[in-house]
Design an enzyme around this catalytic site. Structure first.
Site, short mmCIF file in Angstrom:
data_model
loop_
_atom_site.label_atom_id
_atom_site.label_comp_id
_atom_site.label_asym_id
_atom_site.label_seq_id
_atom_site.Cartn_x
_atom_site.Cartn_y
_atom_site.Cartn_z
N ARG A 122 -5.08 31.39 13.35
CA ARG A 122 -5.14 32.77 12.81
C ARG A 122 -5.84 33.76 13.74
NH1 ARG A 122 -6.12 29.77 8.25
NH2 ARG A 122 -4.28 29.60 6.93
N LYS A 143 -0.26 45.12 22.22
CA LYS A 143 1.04 44.67 21.69
C LYS A 143 1.34 43.31 22.28
CE LYS A 143 3.87 48.74 20.72
NZ LYS A 143 5.12 49.42 21.12
N GLU A 185 6.96 52.68 35.48
CA GLU A 185 6.07 52.88 34.31
C GLU A 185 4.89 53.78 34.69
OE1 GLU A 185 6.80 52.01 31.30
OE2 GLU A 185 7.96 50.16 31.32
N LYS A 226 -2.52 55.45 28.97
CA LYS A 226 -2.17 54.49 27.91
C LYS A 226 -3.36 54.30 26.96
CE LYS A 226 0.11 50.59 26.38
NZ LYS A 226 1.13 49.60 26.61
N GLU A 236 1.25 52.78 16.59
CA GLU A 236 2.49 53.51 16.85
C GLU A 236 3.07 54.23 15.64
OE1 GLU A 236 5.00 51.57 19.76
OE2 GLU A 236 6.75 52.68 19.04
N ARG A 240 1.84 57.24 20.01
CA ARG A 240 2.12 56.06 20.84
C ARG A 240 3.61 55.99 21.18
NH1 ARG A 240 -0.74 50.07 20.74
NH2 ARG A 240 0.41 49.29 22.53
N ASN A 244 7.31 55.52 24.95
CA ASN A 244 8.70 55.05 25.04
C ASN A 244 9.59 56.02 25.82
OD1 ASN A 244 8.19 52.73 23.52
ND2 ASN A 244 8.35 53.89 21.62
N HIS A 247 12.79 54.89 27.46
CA HIS A 247 13.05 53.52 27.01
C HIS A 247 14.24 53.37 26.07
CE1 HIS A 247 9.32 52.60 29.01
NE2 HIS A 247 9.39 51.33 28.65
N HIS A 251 16.33 50.65 27.54
CA HIS A 251 16.53 49.35 26.90
C HIS A 251 18.01 49.03 26.76
CE1 HIS A 251 12.32 49.15 24.90
NE2 HIS A 251 12.36 48.43 26.00
N HIS A 264 12.96 45.70 34.34
CA HIS A 264 12.71 46.59 33.20
C HIS A 264 12.48 48.03 33.65
CE1 HIS A 264 11.08 48.08 29.43
NE2 HIS A 264 9.98 48.44 30.08
P1 NAD Z 1 7.23 39.63 34.38
O1 NAD Z 1 6.01 39.20 33.69
O2 NAD Z 1 8.53 39.12 33.88
O3 NAD Z 1 7.08 39.26 35.93
C1 NAD Z 1 8.11 39.62 36.82
C2 NAD Z 1 8.28 38.57 37.91
O4 NAD Z 1 7.19 38.64 38.82
C3 NAD Z 1 8.30 37.14 37.37
O5 NAD Z 1 9.28 36.44 38.07
C4 NAD Z 1 6.92 36.63 37.71
O6 NAD Z 1 6.93 35.23 37.88
C5 NAD Z 1 6.63 37.34 39.00
N1 NAD Z 1 5.25 37.56 39.37
C6 NAD Z 1 4.17 37.79 38.57
N2 NAD Z 1 3.09 38.07 39.32
C7 NAD Z 1 3.48 38.01 40.62
C8 NAD Z 1 2.82 38.23 41.84
N3 NAD Z 1 1.55 38.61 41.90
N4 NAD Z 1 3.54 38.09 42.99
C9 NAD Z 1 4.85 37.76 42.95
N5 NAD Z 1 5.54 37.56 41.82
C10 NAD Z 1 4.85 37.69 40.66
O7 NAD Z 1 7.41 41.19 34.45
P2 NAD Z 1 6.50 42.43 34.16
O8 NAD Z 1 7.31 43.54 34.66
O9 NAD Z 1 5.13 42.28 34.62
O10 NAD Z 1 6.46 42.48 32.56
C11 NAD Z 1 7.62 42.66 31.79
C12 NAD Z 1 7.31 42.19 30.40
O11 NAD Z 1 6.27 43.00 29.86
C13 NAD Z 1 8.47 42.28 29.44
O12 NAD Z 1 8.55 41.08 28.70
C14 NAD Z 1 8.09 43.44 28.51
O13 NAD Z 1 8.61 43.28 27.21
C15 NAD Z 1 6.60 43.35 28.53
N6 NAD Z 1 5.93 44.63 28.23
C16 NAD Z 1 4.98 44.62 27.26
C17 NAD Z 1 4.31 45.77 26.96
C18 NAD Z 1 3.22 45.75 25.93
O14 NAD Z 1 2.69 46.80 25.58
N7 NAD Z 1 2.86 44.58 25.45
C19 NAD Z 1 4.58 46.96 27.64
C20 NAD Z 1 5.53 46.94 28.64
C21 NAD Z 1 6.21 45.76 28.93
ZN ZN Z 2 8.40 49.75 29.57
#
Ligand code: NAD
Ligand code: ZN
Length: 368
Positions: A122, A143, A185, A226, A236, A240, A244, A247, A251, A264
């Site tokens: 939990r 999130k 972003e 942020k 949100e 918040r 987006n 997005h 998306h 992304h």
């Molecule tokens: P990711 O976590 O998918 O990483 C992208 C790639 O980079 C992967 O292949 C990973 O293995 C690699 N990688 C990570 N660190 C590295 C490094 N230092 N050197 C080389 N490669 C590296 O991508 P991301 O863009 O960081 O995150 C995208 C995710 O974040 C999505 O799932 C999205 O839904 C989520 N997200 C969440 C929020 C939130 O508020 N929680 C906001 C925006 C995005």
């Molecule tokens: Zn985003």
């Protein structure tokens, strides 16, 4: 080292960014880690292969002996299978409600780890140690989520980290498409908050090849945007939603192109161009500015091909499924002017017009 505080009604935590943030394990965060009966790192496979020794060494210096669970790289870790595998791992390793997790990876690993932490017995504490540029966004704000075959981020919760330690030396190994993803972003944070900052980023020659020092300062500004928004509207209900920007269409591009084609943020860049076109109609953004953004994006390696390769209907299906859609009309974040976002409903007919306008502009961008 940069630092800021995320202030929420029921929680407060610090975000640290820079080269030496992991030194804080031995100082500011020694107490936090000492209060945990077990520490577990959930690490993205690629981030771990490249950089885990840096984290382990810093923890060792602080007399912290963590267990490490490696998960598949990137989005592949946000599955229910990996999620339950992490839970089983923690149970088998005798983690308790007093244990603490560290997320070591990009946004995907952070979302997974956060959701594991939110649900294990939990809810237990976790610390974000992001390794991608994009994670300046995802690691802050609480999130957390995993994906279902039916859709992205469909199961999740709000669960704030105890701290965010963003070591910028780890960003040097990111491939170009992940740099572009995170930088999109970052410029989004500028567009929704500050005209002058937006303009300076648009003029930045090293935007897609940033130096570590410049990036650390810029990311801190992005995180501040942020953090301020999250402080105002943690769940949100109102502002918040501004995060987006780009997005709704972004998306849809991500979904149409199949996850994995463009990153992304690359899809969000297309979405921002689309939102600028809508903002010309509903706000005071002018055509020349939208075209300038498209030129800037192309120059920095962002592709607009999906808009030329797929019919509007393919995108519409996904926009209508968007969490922000309601009663046949889609909600878009637009800009009154740079730095002043608002949300407005748009009909499918208008969305289609904006789509064809974007197609025209993509071609024109080369000439104007
Ligand atoms: P990711 O976590 O998918 O990483 C992208 C790639 O980079 C992967 O292949 C990973 O293995 C690699 N990688 C990570 N660190 C590295 C490094 N230092 N050197 C080389 N490669 C590296 O991508 P991301 O863009 O960081 O995150 C995208 C995710 O974040 C999505 O799932 C999205 O839904 C989520 N997200 C969440 C929020 C939130 O508020 N929680 C906001 C925006 C995005
Ligand atoms: Zn985003």
């Amino acid at each position: 080292m940069g630092k800021l505080t995320v202030q929420l009604p029921d929680a407060q935590y610090d975000v640290h960014i820079g080269e030496y943030v992991y030194d804080l394990f031995s100082s500011d965060y020694k107490g936090l880690f000492q209060s945990a009966d077990r520490v577990g790192i959930i690490a993205d496979e690629n981030a771990a292969n490249l950089h885990l020794p840096i984290l382990l060494e810093a923890l060792q210096k602080a007399d912290i002996a963590p267990l490490v669970k490696i998960v598949p790289p990137g989005e592949e870790c946000k599955t229910k299978e990996v999620f339950f595998e992490c839970h089983s791992y923690l149970i088998n390793e005798n983690f308790t409600r007093n244990s603490l997790l560290i997320a070591f990876g990009g946004g995907a690993c952070g979302d997974l780890t956060g959701f594991v932490a939110a649900t294990y017995m939990r809810g237990i504490r976790f610390v974000q140690c992001p390794t991608t540029i994009l994670a300046h966004d995802s690691a802050v704000g609480g999130k957390t989520a995993i994906n279902l075959p039916e859709g992205k981020n469909m199961v999740g919760s709000f669960h704030q980290p105890s701290a965010v330690l963003f070591n910028t030396t780890l960003l040097t190994t990111l491939p170009p498409r992940e740099i572009r993803s995170g930088m999109a972003e970052l410029i989004k944070h500028a567009f929704i908050s500050d005209e002058n900052w937006s303009k300076s980023l648009l003029e930045e020659e090293t935007f897609s090849n940033p130096t570590e020092q410049w990036l650390a300062a810029e990311l801190l500004k992005g995180i501040q945007v942020k953090a301020d928004i999250v402080a105002e509207d943690e769940f949100e209900h109102s502002t918040r939603k501004f995060l987006n920007f780009g997005h709704t269409f972004g998306h849809a591009v991500e979904a149409v192109c199949g996850f994995g084609g463009l990153s992304h943020g690359e899809c969000v860049a297309i979405g921002m161009a689309y939102s600028f076109i809508l903002s010309e109609r509903h706000g005071t953004i002018d055509e020349a500015f939208t075209n300038r953004f498209i030129r800037f994006a192309k120059k920095n390696g962002y592709s607009f091909d999906p808009v030329l390769e797929h019919p509007f209907g393919s995108f519409l299906v996904f926009m209508e499924k968007d969490k922000k859609a309601a009663f046949g009309e889609m909600n878009f974040v637009m800009l009154e002017q740079l730095g002043s976002p608002f949300v407005k409903k748009v009909s499918a007919v208008e969305c289609e017009q904006a789509f064809f306008e974007l197609r025209n502009r993509i071609g024109m961008g080369e000439r104007s």
